[in-house]
Enzyme design. Structure first.
Site, PDB file in Angstrom:
ATOM      1  N   ARG B  45       0.872  -1.218  -0.137  1.00  0.00           N
ATOM      2  CA  ARG B  45       0.108  -0.026  -0.130  1.00  0.00           C
ATOM      3  C   ARG B  45       1.017   1.438  -0.037  1.00  0.00           C
ATOM      4  O   ARG B  45       0.868   2.070  -0.801  1.00  0.00           O
ATOM      5  CB  ARG B  45      -0.826   0.067   1.195  1.00  0.00           C
ATOM      6  CG  ARG B  45      -2.297   0.594   0.903  1.00  0.00           C
ATOM      7  CD  ARG B  45      -3.105  -0.364   0.439  1.00  0.00           C
ATOM      8  NE  ARG B  45      -3.615  -1.284   1.372  1.00  0.00           N
ATOM      9  CZ  ARG B  45      -4.433  -1.137   2.147  1.00  0.00           C
ATOM     10  NH1 ARG B  45      -4.976  -0.088   2.466  1.00  0.00           N
ATOM     11  NH2 ARG B  45      -4.723  -2.238   3.156  1.00  0.00           N
ATOM     12  N   THR B  46       1.800   1.290   0.774  1.00  0.00           N
ATOM     13  CA  THR B  46       2.877   2.495   1.002  1.00  0.00           C
ATOM     14  C   THR B  46       3.341   2.466  -0.374  1.00  0.00           C
ATOM     15  O   THR B  46       3.636   3.697  -0.670  1.00  0.00           O
ATOM     16  CB  THR B  46       3.875   2.352   2.090  1.00  0.00           C
ATOM     17  OG1 THR B  46       3.034   2.129   3.320  1.00  0.00           O
ATOM     18  CG2 THR B  46       4.541   3.588   2.310  1.00  0.00           C
ATOM     19  N   LYS B  74      21.666 -11.811  -1.203  1.00  0.00           N
ATOM     20  CA  LYS B  74      23.209 -12.536  -1.168  1.00  0.00           C
ATOM     21  C   LYS B  74      24.139 -11.904  -0.005  1.00  0.00           C
ATOM     22  O   LYS B  74      25.115 -11.953   0.180  1.00  0.00           O
ATOM     23  CB  LYS B  74      23.760 -12.346  -2.467  1.00  0.00           C
ATOM     24  CG  LYS B  74      23.299 -12.879  -3.705  1.00  0.00           C
ATOM     25  CD  LYS B  74      23.908 -12.712  -4.940  1.00  0.00           C
ATOM     26  CE  LYS B  74      22.847 -13.173  -6.108  1.00  0.00           C
ATOM     27  NZ  LYS B  74      22.293 -12.209  -6.859  1.00  0.00           N
ATOM     28  N   ARG B  95      12.126   1.394   2.910  1.00  0.00           N
ATOM     29  CA  ARG B  95      11.302   0.611   4.104  1.00  0.00           C
ATOM     30  C   ARG B  95      12.208  -0.367   4.606  1.00  0.00           C
ATOM     31  O   ARG B  95      12.633  -1.221   3.719  1.00  0.00           O
ATOM     32  CB  ARG B  95       9.879   0.234   3.379  1.00  0.00           C
ATOM     33  CG  ARG B  95       9.346  -0.565   4.868  1.00  0.00           C
ATOM     34  CD  ARG B  95       7.661  -0.447   4.688  1.00  0.00           C
ATOM     35  NE  ARG B  95       7.080  -1.131   5.567  1.00  0.00           N
ATOM     36  CZ  ARG B  95       6.186  -0.579   6.266  1.00  0.00           C
ATOM     37  NH1 ARG B  95       5.693   0.766   5.883  1.00  0.00           N
ATOM     38  NH2 ARG B  95       5.235  -1.023   7.226  1.00  0.00           N
ATOM     39  N   HIS B 123       7.747   6.452  10.844  1.00  0.00           N
ATOM     40  CA  HIS B 123       7.211   6.335   9.426  1.00  0.00           C
ATOM     41  C   HIS B 123       6.551   7.731   9.267  1.00  0.00           C
ATOM     42  O   HIS B 123       5.177   8.033   9.272  1.00  0.00           O
ATOM     43  CB  HIS B 123       5.939   5.286   9.788  1.00  0.00           C
ATOM     44  CG  HIS B 123       5.529   4.960   8.331  1.00  0.00           C
ATOM     45  ND1 HIS B 123       5.658   5.529   6.958  1.00  0.00           N
ATOM     46  CD2 HIS B 123       4.416   4.081   8.022  1.00  0.00           C
ATOM     47  CE1 HIS B 123       5.030   4.915   6.226  1.00  0.00           C
ATOM     48  NE2 HIS B 123       4.174   4.137   6.708  1.00  0.00           N
TER      49      HIS B 123
END
Ligand SMILES: [Zn+2]
Lengths: 150, 297
Positions: B45-46, B74, B95, B123
């Site tokens: 959504r973000t 990796k 994020r 946030h």
């Protein structure tokens, strides 16, 4: 009396005027443990005109760094550092409270990015009340600062 | 200019974003600009909201994709990843599951970094869209509001950064939670330090008729050792049109997704503000991208 206990050293650092009872923490900050080969002397509960009683730590053959004195300032704000070369005190200063401590301390928050294998040093801001706060994750160090030395 | 946390933004800086969100228009101000999306944990959504905002300003996005398909799998460090992706994009949205990750990224690149959630940390675009919603839909003067914050106040990062941001506007706050999920000590201390007027209660009944906004968050099952205890507590913090019958015109907000903490029967009432709130993510992120990428500001 004090002069007898604190025998002059040729080269090294004498940390004087440590708040009584804090000498062992200072040793921890200096990284002194059973593997240390430097000659280290500790005097505890030495009488002091200024402080009543104080601790003194002396490390021979080593001049301590500014990061170490910054952390010492947090637990012993009145400590004085004497740098000795060839039996002469060549430098003498009172530790001062830093704005920030870089490296040396580990953030106790396991999910802090500084514990994630990234190529960065830890960084803690020193707040007005002496509280240390991680510059990355905002975690506040709740225990004695010596507990967080990596 | 980075957007890492609302904590380090002044009230004036936050208002600049909110003002710009009000006036920013769809167009081509970011034509030719590319936004890099680095989502180290899923938040579709973000990500969609940022993509929509960028495209509405005429810009484009490049997406690292999921962690499973990238070099991170990796064992690449975040410091290396952002330095590589900086070559592909003019600004980065990050994020990441670890607190402080966006700050670290900002130290390794010159491109602006926008924090889209760092673990249990900040946030900021969520907080700004929450403030924007209150300002646009409830009252222009955030300081005149009385906001109730209800649910999991202990672990909810959304709630912590929203409360501290509202404190900068002197918004009166009432915290409603079971005693197990009260505000953590460090947040309470910061609120006290800010001088804002706030109180903590266990029942919403006593405060709800005085509230302008009730901000509801989810109480998670994992927080309780026993299912029955969870059921009992979650039930008493549920909001429905019944429970708000005598509550005046309080507006209900929620960061979404909800599960069952808000009854769907509230959706068509004047109380429901949560869908409009979710939509406001786009103009707020447009404003931020426009300011950060130099379209204006
Ligand atoms: Zn940290």
């Amino acid at each position: 009396m004090e002069e007898l206990r604190i025998r002059p050293i040729r080269d090294g650092t004498v940390i004087d005027h440590i708040e009584r009872g804090r000498a062992l923490e200072v040793l921890k900050i200096l990284g002194v443990d059973s593997s240390t080969r430097d000659v280290v002397s500790v005097a505890m509960n030495v009488s002091s005109e200024k402080m009543g009683a104080k601790d003194v730590v002396k490390v021979e053959g080593r001049e301590i760094g500014s990061t170490e004195t910054d952390i010492i300032a947090l637990i012993a704000p009145e400590a004085t550092v004497n740098v000795v070369r060839e039996y002469e005190v060549t430098e003498k200063y009172v530790v001062s409270m830093p704005d920030e401590i870089t490296g040396v301390l580990t953030c106790p928050n396991p999910s802090c990015i500084t514990n994630g294998g990234e190529p960065v040093e830890t960084s803690f801001e020193v707040e007005d009340d002496g509280e240390l706060r991680c510059s990355y994750c905002d975690e506040v160090l709740e225990d004695e600062v010596a507990e967080y030395i990596s | 200019m980075d957007i890492l946390s609302t904590k380090e933004m002044t009230r004036k800086e936050m208002l600049e974003v909110l003002d710009h969100a009000r006036s920013v228009e769809q167009g081509t101000s970011l034509s030719g600009e590319v936004l890099g999306l680095l989502f180290f944990e899923p938040s579709t959504r973000t990500k969609m909201s940022f993509t929509s905002a960028m495209k509405r300003l005429g810009g484009d996005v490049v997406d690292m994709g999921s962690v499973e398909s990238s070099s991170v799998k990796k064992g690449e460090t975040l410091a290396d990843t952002v330095r590589v992706v900086e070559g592909y994009a003019d600004a980065l949205v990050i994020r990441h599951p670890r607190e402080g990750s966006a700050r670290l990224a900002s130290e390794f690149v010159d491109a602006p970094v926008i924090n889209a959630g760092d673990g249990a940390g900040q946030h900021p675009t969520q907080t700004l869209l929450d403030l924007y919603t209150m300002r646009e839909e409830v009252d222009e003067d955030l300081g005149s509001l009385h906001v109730g914050v209800m649910g999991d106040l202990k672990y909810g990062r959304t709630v912590h950064s929203l409360s501290l941001a509202l404190a900068k506007f002197d918004t009166r706050l009432s915290f409603v939670s079971p005693s197990e999920l009260r505000l953590p000590e460090n947040v309470r201390r910061e609120l006290e330090g800010s001088g804002v007027e706030f109180r903590e209660v266990e029942d919403v009944e006593g405060v709800v008729d005085d509230l302008d906004v009730l901000y509801v968050t989810r109480i998670q099952k994992e927080r309780f050792p026993e299912e029955r205890e969870y059921e009992r507590i979650a039930h008493s913090y549920r909001v429905s049109s019944d429970s708000l019958e005598d509550a005046g015109d309080v507006r209900v907000m929620h960061p979404l997704p909800r599960v069952d903490e808000i009854d769907p029967d509230l959706d068509d009432t004047e109380h429901a503000l949560y869908f409009r709130q979710a939509h406001n993510g786009v103009p707020v992120r447009m404003a931020i991208l426009d300011m950060v990428l130099g379209g204006s500001g």
